[in-house]
Design an enzyme around this catalytic site. Structure first.
Site, PDB file in Angstrom:
ATOM      1  N   PHE A   1       0.843  -1.196   0.000  1.00  0.00           N
ATOM      2  CA  PHE A   1       0.000   0.000   0.000  1.00  0.00           C
ATOM      3  C   PHE A   1       0.887   1.259   0.000  1.00  0.00           C
ATOM      4  O   PHE A   1       1.794   1.384   0.809  1.00  0.00           O
ATOM      5  CB  PHE A   1      -0.906  -0.011   1.233  1.00  0.00           C
ATOM      6  CG  PHE A   1      -1.727   1.244   1.362  1.00  0.00           C
ATOM      7  CD1 PHE A   1      -2.686   1.569   0.404  1.00  0.00           C
ATOM      8  CD2 PHE A   1      -1.519   2.121   2.420  1.00  0.00           C
ATOM      9  CE1 PHE A   1      -3.430   2.743   0.511  1.00  0.00           C
ATOM     10  CE2 PHE A   1      -2.262   3.294   2.530  1.00  0.00           C
ATOM     11  CZ  PHE A   1      -3.220   3.592   1.567  1.00  0.00           C
ATOM     12  N   GLN A   2       0.632   2.136  -0.918  1.00  0.00           N
ATOM     13  CA  GLN A   2       1.363   3.403  -1.077  1.00  0.00           C
ATOM     14  C   GLN A   2       2.869   3.198  -1.268  1.00  0.00           C
ATOM     15  O   GLN A   2       3.686   3.980  -0.775  1.00  0.00           O
ATOM     16  CB  GLN A   2       1.071   4.355   0.089  1.00  0.00           C
ATOM     17  CG  GLN A   2      -0.389   4.798   0.076  1.00  0.00           C
ATOM     18  CD  GLN A   2      -0.687   5.985   0.941  1.00  0.00           C
ATOM     19  OE1 GLN A   2      -0.085   6.167   1.987  1.00  0.00           O
ATOM     20  NE2 GLN A   2      -1.634   6.807   0.509  1.00  0.00           N
TER      21      GLN A   2
ATOM     22  N   LYS B   1       9.663   2.726   6.874  1.00  0.00           N
ATOM     23  CA  LYS B   1       8.998   2.964   8.164  1.00  0.00           C
ATOM     24  C   LYS B   1       9.688   2.215   9.311  1.00  0.00           C
ATOM     25  O   LYS B   1       9.818   2.742  10.415  1.00  0.00           O
ATOM     26  CB  LYS B   1       7.542   2.520   8.029  1.00  0.00           C
ATOM     27  CG  LYS B   1       6.640   2.993   9.149  1.00  0.00           C
ATOM     28  CD  LYS B   1       5.198   2.660   8.834  1.00  0.00           C
ATOM     29  CE  LYS B   1       4.322   2.773  10.076  1.00  0.00           C
ATOM     30  NZ  LYS B   1       3.857   4.113  10.349  1.00  0.00           N
TER      31      LYS B   1
END
Ligand SMILES: Cc1cc2nc3c(=O)[nH]c(=O)nc-3n(C[C@H](O)[C@H](O)[C@H](O)COP(=O)(O)OP(=O)(O)OC[C@H]3O[C@@H](n4cnc5c(N)ncnc54)[C@H](O)[C@@H]3O)c2cc1C
Ligand SMILES: Cc1ncc(C[n+]2csc(CCOP(=O)(O)OP(=O)(O)O)c2C)c(N)n1
Length: 604
Positions: A135-136, A185
């Site tokens: 995702f993204q 992240k």
């Protein structure tokens, strides 16, 4: 990649006197914020999202710098550019992964083309998901490779501090440019137990030559001394080097006329008798005549762009060329030069000044000044109609703005009129997108400059179409009480494209009209320059109202000055929309690919 060995040594000396900082335990996200603090960042611009939320979690814990939430990541990049170009410091942006990062591409390319220092931190999906269509997820390092001076995908929290240090160093040294650091992240969340922000970059292959070869300095001076018709062609590199004073000294001591590129406006005072203003496609007749007739062309921090040279084989046909540039790859890239001076323009000019004696050149200067007198910039301003010529709007801004005002533009005809009719006398007070020509640059760049200089007057000269490309940033200005004044030269067209269609495409105005006639208005019966019965969208007066800002629409010449005074005196962000003569073209003009000697002068 270049690296300033000289600068490094100086810093090392200083550091050895202070005690070494103690290692601390810190997460990757905290390290990013700490690096900003250590680098002296005063403000950062950006937009959050899931993949960068950890960094944002630390951002509002810092009291050392402000963060401006923009309304689009492209806006953030141009704000960073506006900040960087007016202060000489690195512009800093923070964005999320995927769409956040891809939205930065135009801003990165813009900064790359115009040599503007930026550090952009983007969040990335966790390392374990990279390559999984997560995702993204976007391959940001791949996408931005060709539009950054350098980019990094961070592989571990251990390497993060050094890469941040390197990024700031690369962005600000040598030929400045944008550096992107993509941080997964998990690395933002990971903890480094013995964190210390590095004192020095670690870039073994990166060297910046700041001092030019001394033999070439001598050769350059000999050439200047022996020439009878020297001309300085100064560009953005003079501003990057903060070398305006040295340039002024050389020009005045040796009596050499100075012409300036679009990117260099303000590096030499345009009210000086030696100033020939801008050269090139929309330059002055006399600047281009001086280029075509000079016998020695001193290119100072300028890069022989095709908008400047026109047909290269006929550019400056009688001149020996000296080129000073910090980027060795700029030398003889477009135009073969006789003396290369690779280094920082300020240092090079200082070295030349050590040798330079007074020169005469008075016959040449007389000739040039006669050309200047006989071929001034001119436009059809003496009609008794109440139509507002766009050039008059710029002249009025020139008259009413403060001495230290910062002017930004969007891209198009209005940009060229701003370059031609505003008198630039100070460095770092002009923001425009030259290399990429990015519509949507002007408003956010002005906001970035206003953030840097809250007390100075900051004015955007905009075309109606360009302004819409990042119009959402009005919210950023209004929210942050940044009193940028926008003057929209509304001609109801994509004016610059319409001009090319008018001149080179048989008036086939394919999809360039942005306004439409009101029902019942017969355009052919009205003055084609004046379609005041048209519907112009949006109504900027009402748009300003939506943001609780001052806004006014002006359609008649007599109302212009008072409205502009009111606009400039208003408190916060303000928009003055001016309906200008619709079919005005920018002159002089050198058609693309033609020689500078083939200028079209426009009106008789
Ligand atoms: C619609 C439109 C029309 C245009 N028309 C014109 C026109 O008529 N005339 C015109 O001039 N431009 C025009 N331009 C702009 C043009 O496209 C180029 O952006 C511009 O000419 C480049 O300016 P520059 O040569 O000063 O280089 P910049 O892009 O400012 O580059 C600076 C140069 O200086 C070097 N440098 C950087 N730092 C240092 C340092 N510290 N010391 C030494 N060197 C350094 C860099 O390596 C680089 O080579 C137009 C643009 C648009 C969008
Ligand atoms: C992002 C982007 N898209 C397209 C262009 C091509 N382009 C250059 S000038 C121009 C028209 C600009 O119109 P406007 O902002 O109204 O200014 P004007 O020329 O009318 O003064 C266009 C479409 C561009 N420079 N940038």
């Amino acid at each position: 990649m270049p690296n300033s060995v000289k600068t490094q040594k100086k810093t090392q000396k200083k550091k050895s006197k202070t005690s070494a900082p103690k290692p601390r335990s810190m997460q990757g996200c905290g390290i990013v914020v700490d690096a900003f603090e250590q680098e002296g960042v005063e403000v950062a611009f950006g937009y959050p999202g899931g993949a960068i939320i950890d960094v944002f979690d630390k951002i509002n814990q810092s009291d050392k710098f402000d963060f401006v939430l923009t309304r689009h990541e492209q806006g953030a990049l141009h704000m960073g550019e506006g900040y960087a170009r007016t202060t000489g410091k690195v512009g800093v942006c923070v964005v999320t992964s995927g769409p956040g990062a891809t939205n930065t591409v135009t801003g990165l390319a813009d900064a790359m083309m115009d040599s503007t220092p930026l550090v952009v931190v983007s969040g990335q999906v966790p390392s374990s998901l990279i390559g999984n269509d997560a995702f993204q997820e976007a391959d940001v390092v791949g996408i931005t490779r060709s539009v950054t001076k350098h980019n990094y995908l961070v592989q571990s929290v251990e390497e993060l501090p050094q890469l941040l240090k390197n990024a700031f160093h690369i962005a600000r040294t040598g030929r400045p440019g944008p550096v992107l650091i993509d941080i997964p992240k998990d690395i933002q969340k990971a903890t480094l137990e013995d964190y210390v922000y590095p004192a020095e970059p670690d870039l073994p292959g990166y060297h910046v030559q700041v001092d030019a070869d001394k033999e070439n300095i001598k050769k350059a001076w000999e050439l200047i001394k022996s020439s009878e018709k020297p001309l300085i062609y100064a560009g953005g590199g003079i501003l990057n080097a903060d070398a305006s004073d040295e340039l002024y000294e050389l020009a005045t001591r040796c009596n050499i006329p100075v012409t300036t590129t679009l990117m260099g406006l303000g590096c030499f005072p345009e009210d000086h008798p030696l100033a020939l203003l801008m050269l090139g496609m929309h330059g002055t007749v006399y600047a281009n005549m001086a280029v075509q007739n000079c016998d020695c062309l001193i290119a100072a921090g300028s890069r022989f762009d095709d908008r400047v040279t026109g047909k290269i084989s006929e550019f400056a046909p009688n001149a020996k060329i000296i080129h000073m540039d910090i980027d060795p790859s700029s030398i003889s890239k477009n135009v073969e030069v006789d003396v290369d001076l690779v280094g920082d323009a300020k240092i090079i000019l200082k070295d030349i000044l050590k040798l330079a004696k007074k020169c005469d050149n008075s016959d040449w200067v007389k000739d040039v000044q006669l050309w200047k007198k006989e071929n001034p910039l001119r436009y059809n301003g003496d009609d008794d109609s109440d139509l507002i010529r766009p050039q008059l709007v710029v002249e009025t801004i020139n008259e009413l703005s403060d001495d230290d005002a910062i002017i930004s533009t969007e891209v198009g005809q209005h940009q060229m009129w701003a370059a031609q009719y505003y008198t630039f006398t100070k460095p770092r007070a002009w923001l425009t997108s030259g290399g990429l020509g990015t519509m949507g640059f002007g408003l956010p760049a002005a906001i970035g400059a206003q953030k840097a200089f809250p007390k100075r007057q900051v004015i955007t000269i905009a075309g109606d179409a360009s302004l819409q490309m990042n119009i959402q940033e009005i919210a950023t200005a209004a929210y942050n009480n940044l009193p940028v004044k926008v003057v929209v030269l509304n001609n109801g067209w994509l004016g610059m494209v319409r001009q090319w269609q008018d001149m080179f495409y048989d008036k086939n105005y394919s999809t360039t009209l942005t306004s439409k006639p009101q029902p019942g208005c017969n355009i052919s019966e009205t003055n084609p320059a004046d379609w005041r019965n048209s519907e112009y969208l949006p109504n900027y007066e009402k748009l300003a109202e939506a943001y609780n800002c001052w806004g006014r629409r002006v359609t008649k010449k007599d109302d212009l000055k008072d409205a502009m005074i009111e606009c400039f005196q208003s408190e916060g962000f303000a928009i003055l929309e001016v309906w200008v003569a619709r079919e005005e073209n920018v002159f002089p003009m050198v058609p693309a690919g033609a020689s500078l000697s083939q200028m079209l002068e426009g009106m008789a």
